[in-house]
Design an enzyme around this catalytic site. Structure first.
Site, PDB file in Angstrom:
ATOM      1  N   THR A  70      44.883  30.479  18.787  1.00 19.99           N
ATOM      2  CA  THR A  70      43.476  30.194  18.456  1.00 19.99           C
ATOM      3  C   THR A  70      42.631  30.089  19.709  1.00 19.99           C
ATOM      4  OG1 THR A  70      43.985  29.058  16.373  1.00 19.99           O
ATOM      5  CG2 THR A  70      41.777  28.783  17.228  1.00 19.99           C
TER       6      THR A  70
ATOM      7  N   TRP B 121      53.621  28.037  15.622  1.00 15.91           N
ATOM      8  CA  TRP B 121      52.613  29.049  15.276  1.00 15.91           C
ATOM      9  C   TRP B 121      53.163  30.436  15.655  1.00 15.91           C
ATOM     10  CZ3 TRP B 121      50.930  24.209  14.990  1.00 15.91           C
ATOM     11  CH2 TRP B 121      49.702  23.891  14.383  1.00 15.91           C
TER      12      TRP B 121
ATOM     13  N   GLU C   9      50.765  28.813   8.514  1.00 17.09           N
ATOM     14  CA  GLU C   9      49.886  29.727   7.761  1.00 17.09           C
ATOM     15  C   GLU C   9      50.422  31.150   7.682  1.00 17.09           C
ATOM     16  OE1 GLU C   9      46.029  29.250   9.548  1.00 17.09           O
ATOM     17  OE2 GLU C   9      45.808  27.207   8.824  1.00 17.09           O
TER      18      GLU C   9
ATOM     19  N   GLU D 292      46.608  20.363   7.291  1.00 17.66           N
ATOM     20  CA  GLU D 292      45.573  20.764   8.251  1.00 17.66           C
ATOM     21  C   GLU D 292      44.251  20.821   7.516  1.00 17.66           C
ATOM     22  OE1 GLU D 292      46.386  24.001  10.995  1.00 17.66           O
ATOM     23  OE2 GLU D 292      44.267  24.534  11.029  1.00 17.66           O
TER      24      GLU D 292
END
Length: 655
Positions: free
Chosen positions: A109, A151, A198, A274
């Site tokens: 990110t 991630w 995700e 989240e």
């Protein structure tokens, strides 16, 4: 019990409030809440029908990615003050949960976070800053819940595929190693472990992970899945009894305060693992206040975790200032305790994990909501027990909006209940938050104001001469693809003994769109006219390449499309000047007396619409036209995922 009548979001123009009340026996406690638009509405808090779900806490995420990058090189005492506002009980946000990224070397990110295993035979449990952050949190609150979640993953786990489930045992070993390393090297007990942020989950991987945890004696580590949507994980659990057994918590992201039927049918704990991800203005704070209440009222979620903990990354990266507070200027020491810190305190300072919600929670007639919690021991927030009356309730208040009417986490006069039969009246207006509690431990922590905001220094240099670095990364460099670490050349007794080295030699299993080149940015995004000078060392013969750059205009998940002025040299004896990181826009190119395994000094000067470059002090190209972009960061990097070194970095910007 503590309950909260919470102020809802501005967009819906609702009334908000947080109230706390309780009963430790069979007593009913009426709360008379007279909202301006609904005078006389009565709300009863009652535990005669038993209690609701167990409360698991309020927390925040460091990572996903590199969101705490600039925090680590804050000078003291400001760094400790920031940590106190986040973690110290009864002081600021007083968080119950800290969730960190398990660094996987990929862009996640706002930057990359280094893995504990860059390569198959490599293990290092001192890279990055999440270990340090967890220890600092634990130092302030020994009871804080710790969570880890990947991630991205290092490329070697994929065996040529951009996929972490090629070898389930290998990936499970990698994750379990992180948990074991946390304990062995830092005495940190990880409480919850996630699957893949995700992204897709693999049912067999989750089962393998549970078995490996148990085999390592880590039965106490719980699994949360799948850190995405409620489905398809919930439905999968209902048709697979082993999967249902090995998952302890269903974690969903940005659920909008709602859950789904399948998730409730699993009878597992439900968390918003989240949430928030909003500019930390008053509007963002109001949003945070609303979801802290309504995630339970509407969705039965017993924990809510904010992305992100503290906005400690360059503000022009994606999602600038989306932390509970802002600390993005280590060079000045300036930080801002933003409103979401105090919105958090309304819940965190008057509850603890292990308390229970009352079943009598709900919405206010004209908007807003209330929750109530109890510890079941007669401690109250609002606490009522059947053997004695509640004589007094402490009142804490927040009003968001116009500066002239704005209050953050202010203690008001307490409410006396002895003469009112256990009921009381509150007048509610829009954008307000109340906590009513019998606990007297609440406190609005404060320090002297930090230093004033200052821009990044116009002249900045780093020779990387750190013998035993406390952190693996050099201050203020923010890696956007690749990982740049302090390095010691054992063979080089001279001036290049200590350098900064790009250490990835293959592309990670990506979470976002990492560039095909590595790059680390630094400085002030407003910089336009500047000179960047750096010693560089190519380690890869023939194919190797490195660059220095200015006016770099994009980072984070947008790094692939970064524009700027990039000055490259290659081990095959060529140079190139491009207007973008990807190398599509070529301004000029030619021959350069360059080879691998030698040090060279590059200088890039950008002034107005023109740029020039030197190699070892001799002009290599000059007066090349550069019209876009007009400003941006300085940067260093490599042509591919390859080893290369940098030393004696210096930038001088002209304002």
């Amino acid at each position: 019990m503590a309950e909260h009548l919470l102020q809802a979001s501005r967009q819906r123009q609702v009334k908000v409030m947080t109230a706390a009340a309780g009963s430790a026996g069979q007593a009913a406690v009426p709360l008379l809440l007279c909202a301006l638009l609904a005078p006389g509405s009565a709300y009863v808090l009652d535990d005669s029908d038993g209690l609701g779900r167990e409360f698991d806490g309020i927390g925040a995420i460091s990572g996903g990615g590199a969101t705490s990058r600039l925090l680590v090189n804050y000078p003291e005492p400001y760094r400790s003050q920031i940590l106190d506002y986040l973690f110290k009980p009864n002081f600021g946000a007083s968080l119950h949960i800290l969730k960190v990224e398990i660094g996987g070397d990929g862009q996640t990110t706002d930057g990359t976070e280094p893995s504990h295993m860059h390569y198959a035979l490599d293990e290092n449990y001192f890279r990055g800053y999440e270990w340090w952050l967890m220890k600092e949190a634990k130092k302030r609150n020994p009871k804080i819940t710790l969570m880890g979640l990947p991630w991205s993953f290092p490329g070697w786990l994929g065996k040529g595929f951009n996929w972490p489930y090629v070898n389930l045992q290998l990936t499970a070993y990698y994750v379990v190693s992180w948990i074991v390393g946390a304990k062995h090297y830092h005495d940190l007990d990880i409480d919850y472990i996630g699957i893949w942020n995700e992204r897709a989950f693999d049912i067999n991987y989750i089962k393998v992970l549970r078995r490996m945890l148990n085999y390592q004696g880590l039965q106490q580590v719980k699994i949360i899945a799948s850190d995405n949507l409620w489905e398809p994980i919930s439905a999968s659990m209902l048709v697979d009894s082993e999967l249902l057994r090995v998952i302890d918590v269903i974690g969903a992201h940005y659920p909008g305060t709602r859950t789904v039927k399948d998730a409730r049918l699993t009878e597992k704990k439900l968390w918003s693992s989240e949430d928030f991800s909003t500019l930390n203005s008053d509007v963002g704070a109001g949003c945070w206040g609303r979801i802290l209440n309504q995630n339970y009222i509407n969705g039965y979620m017993t924990a809510t975790i904010a992305w992100n903990l503290v906005a400690s990354y360059y503000e022009q990266l994606p999602y600038g200032r989306c932390g509970l507070m802002t600390a993005q200027e280590p060079w000045s020491g300036h930080y801002v305790v933003e409103a979401p810190i105090w919105i958090s305190a309304h819940t965190t300072q008057f509850t603890q994990p292990g308390w229970y919600y009352l079943k009598t929670v709900g919405h206010l007639e004209k908007g807003g909501s209330y929750v109530a919690l109890t510890d079941g021991l007669g401690n109250l927030t609002i606490i009522v027990e059947t053997m004695s009356e509640i004589p007094e309730l402490q009142v804490w208040y927040t009003k968001l909006g116009k500066p002239s009417e704005r209050f953050l986490f202010k203690q008001l006069d307490s409410l006396w209940l002895l003469d009112s039969g256990g009921s009381f009246t509150l007048e509610l207006q829009e954008d307000e938050l109340f906590t009513l509690t019998t606990l007297t431990t609440g406190s609005k922590g404060s320090y002297l104001l930090p230093p004033k905001s200052q821009p990044f220094p116009c002249v900045y240099k780093d020779d990387f001469n750190v013998d035993y670095p406390f952190f693996s990364e050099a201050p203020n460099f923010a890696d956007q693809t690749g990982v740049f670490e302090y390095f010691m050349n054992i063979e080089d007794p001279g001036e290049h003994r200590f350098t900064l080295r790009q250490v990835l030699n293959q592309r990670p299993i990506t979470w976002a769109a990492d560039a095909f080149n590595t790059i680390s940015i630094i400085g002030d995004y407003k910089w336009s006219n500047l000179t960047i000078k750096c010693d560089v060392y190519l380690e890869t013969p023939e194919k190797g390449g490195v660059f220095i750059a200015g006016r770099v205009n994009k980072g984070g998940i947008l790094i692939r499309s970064a524009r700027g002025v990039f000055f490259w040299i290659f081990a095959n004896g060529t140079y190139r000047v491009t207007g973008d990181l990807a190398g599509w826009i070529i301004y000029t190119s030619g021959h350069a007396d360059v080879t691998a395994k030698k040090w060279y000094t590059l200088t890039l000067t950008i002034n107005g619409g023109f740029s020039s470059g030197t190699l070892n002090g001799k002009p290599l190209w000059k007066n090349v036209s550069v019209n876009f972009p007009k400003n941006g960061w300085a940067a260093i990097g490599t042509h591919s995922f390859e080893f290369a070194q940098f030393d004696n970095f210096r930038v001088e910007a002209i304002h």
